[in-house]
Design a protein around this motif. Structure first.
Motif, PDB file in Angstrom:
ATOM      1  N   LEU A 169     -15.048 122.113  -2.046  1.00  0.00           N
ATOM      2  CA  LEU A 169     -14.432 123.080  -2.945  1.00  0.00           C
ATOM      3  C   LEU A 169     -12.924 123.140  -2.752  1.00  0.00           C
ATOM      4  O   LEU A 169     -12.172 123.280  -3.721  1.00  0.00           O
ATOM      5  CB  LEU A 169     -15.059 124.459  -2.734  1.00  0.00           C
ATOM      6  N   PHE A 213     -11.594 129.069  -3.660  1.00  0.00           N
ATOM      7  CA  PHE A 213     -12.369 129.893  -4.584  1.00  0.00           C
ATOM      8  C   PHE A 213     -13.035 131.070  -3.890  1.00  0.00           C
ATOM      9  O   PHE A 213     -13.615 131.929  -4.529  1.00  0.00           O
ATOM     10  CB  PHE A 213     -13.439 129.048  -5.281  1.00  0.00           C
ATOM     11  N   GLY A 214     -12.960 131.078  -2.563  1.00  0.00           N
ATOM     12  CA  GLY A 214     -13.680 132.099  -1.805  1.00  0.00           C
ATOM     13  C   GLY A 214     -12.767 133.133  -1.198  1.00  0.00           C
ATOM     14  O   GLY A 214     -11.560 133.156  -1.445  1.00  0.00           O
ATOM     15  N   TYR A 254     -18.292 133.529  -1.701  1.00  0.00           N
ATOM     16  CA  TYR A 254     -17.885 133.136  -3.049  1.00  0.00           C
ATOM     17  C   TYR A 254     -18.566 134.005  -4.085  1.00  0.00           C
ATOM     18  O   TYR A 254     -19.756 134.296  -3.973  1.00  0.00           O
ATOM     19  CB  TYR A 254     -18.232 131.661  -3.303  1.00  0.00           C
ATOM     20  N   LEU A 282     -17.239 131.086  -9.327  1.00  0.00           N
ATOM     21  CA  LEU A 282     -17.289 129.703  -8.845  1.00  0.00           C
ATOM     22  C   LEU A 282     -17.993 128.796  -9.849  1.00  0.00           C
ATOM     23  O   LEU A 282     -17.565 127.661 -10.096  1.00  0.00           O
ATOM     24  CB  LEU A 282     -17.997 129.651  -7.486  1.00  0.00           C
TER      25      LEU A 282
END
Lengths: 210, 210
Positions: free
Chosen positions: A52, A58-59, A65, A70
């Motif tokens: 990722l 993205f977290g 997440y 996501l």
DNA sequence: TAGATTGTTAATCGATTAACAATC
DNA sequence: TAGATTGTTAATCGATTAACAATC
């Protein structure tokens, strides 16, 4: 934007993430940690985070997440927000089966035309689309700004048709013919689905047990 | 015999060698060097020699490889000298298309039965095989010593049917449902064909060009 | 024999996993 | 705040490529 080169290993895993996240979303799961996702998918949490982070963070530490976020982010990375005008070349059993496969539509791959050389097939309608003569393909591609062609032809016919498609300005070919297409234009992307290769891999793995 | 563990990377390349050698054979090419084959296949000669030597020395110094001999040897490694009694579960468009695909027969995968739950399909004949009710599958598998099942079902139905297949003693499942099957029995081999994954990979690669 | 090409070992490269400071 | 979990660097592992002696 300078884009770091992403390895094909990573790219090939993206649809799998997308699939699992889609399932989670259907089950109203709001957030997930790389650890939990790794359990479900049978991969390491480390790999998930590495993969990722090729595309951004993205977290959130301590949280994990957000599933929906996501899911959409990966969809965008995969180019699924685009619409792809698609034709199917070769309207035999497999071609017709793919024309009927609604899952492709859902992801933005819209089948606009079906082509074949067989006079018995020309004129037949599959899912509201009339099978046309291959001779009409060139004009059709230009008039309907076709992006993508699905090739479901015998391997003898595939190379010529593929090169025609390139000359008509197609962007990508999803090839089901059991041959590796060598195209004149390197900008046209080919994705091969070698069904028989996959079946042989299975055969290898069960051969001792028969 | 103590068999050194072969990596999946190598196994997945075997069908490709088999395919290229088959083409050479059709064109009456008698011998080929790893160098020449590497040019045609777009891989390194080193890799070809390494891959093949996982299974034994098939070549000869100064000569190269005998095409027919190597073709047959790889066929044997892949288990293609076996006959696989096969059923297709899910007789929709894709199932019927696969039933009609003669290339599978040629490699020893013989479709013996077709099953579905849809009353509209039951009784229809595809390539001489009548579509039967899913309820009859268990007996059919035992009576016809079925080795292999091709799963062309919606993803909701796939897990249950897969576990049924395992309990009926199937050896392998070629899965077209867009789900990773988790089987109770680890001895049953699953090979997944995620068509949508492949299409998304294509989408990723052309997305900048649309 | 001389040239070609394998089989195989060693070197390199890239991908995966582990570890942990940063931080929510 | 304390616990959880990320993002990211470092370590490991495995796969690919290079090199070359063996040999046809």
């Amino acid at each position: 934007m300078i884009q770091k080169k992403i390895s094909t290993a990573v790219i090939k895993r993206l649809p799998k993430y997308y699939r699992y996240l889609g399932d989670l979303l259907e089950n109203d799961v709001v957030r997930i940690s790389s650890k939990e996702l790794s359990n479900r998918m049978g991969v390491t949490a480390s790999q998930i985070r590495q993969d990722l982070n090729n595309f951004g963070g993205f977290g959130q530490q301590g949280y994990g997440y957000n599933v929906e976020y996501l899911y959409n982010a990966i969809g965008k990375i995969l180019g699924l927000e685009n619409k792809y005008n698609t034709i199917i070349v070769g309207a035999g059993n497999l071609g017709q089966a793919l024309a009927n496969y609604t899952n492709f539509d859902k992801r933005g791959f819209e089948v606009k035309g079906l082509f074949d050389v067989n006079p018995r097939l020309i004129g037949i309608t599959v899912r509201g689309i009339e099978i046309k003569d291959l001779d009409e393909m060139g004009n059709f591609i230009k008039e309907n700004s076709i992006d993508l062609a699905i090739l479901t032809l015998p391997k003898q016919k595939a190379p010529k048709v593929a090169n025609d498609l390139v000359s008509y300005g197609i962007k990508g070919i999803w090839n089901f013919a059991p041959i590796d297409l060598k195209l004149s234009n390197k900008n046209v992307i080919v994705e091969n689905v070698h069904l028989l290769d996959s079946l042989m891999t299975l055969s290898y793995n069960i051969k001792e047990r028969i």
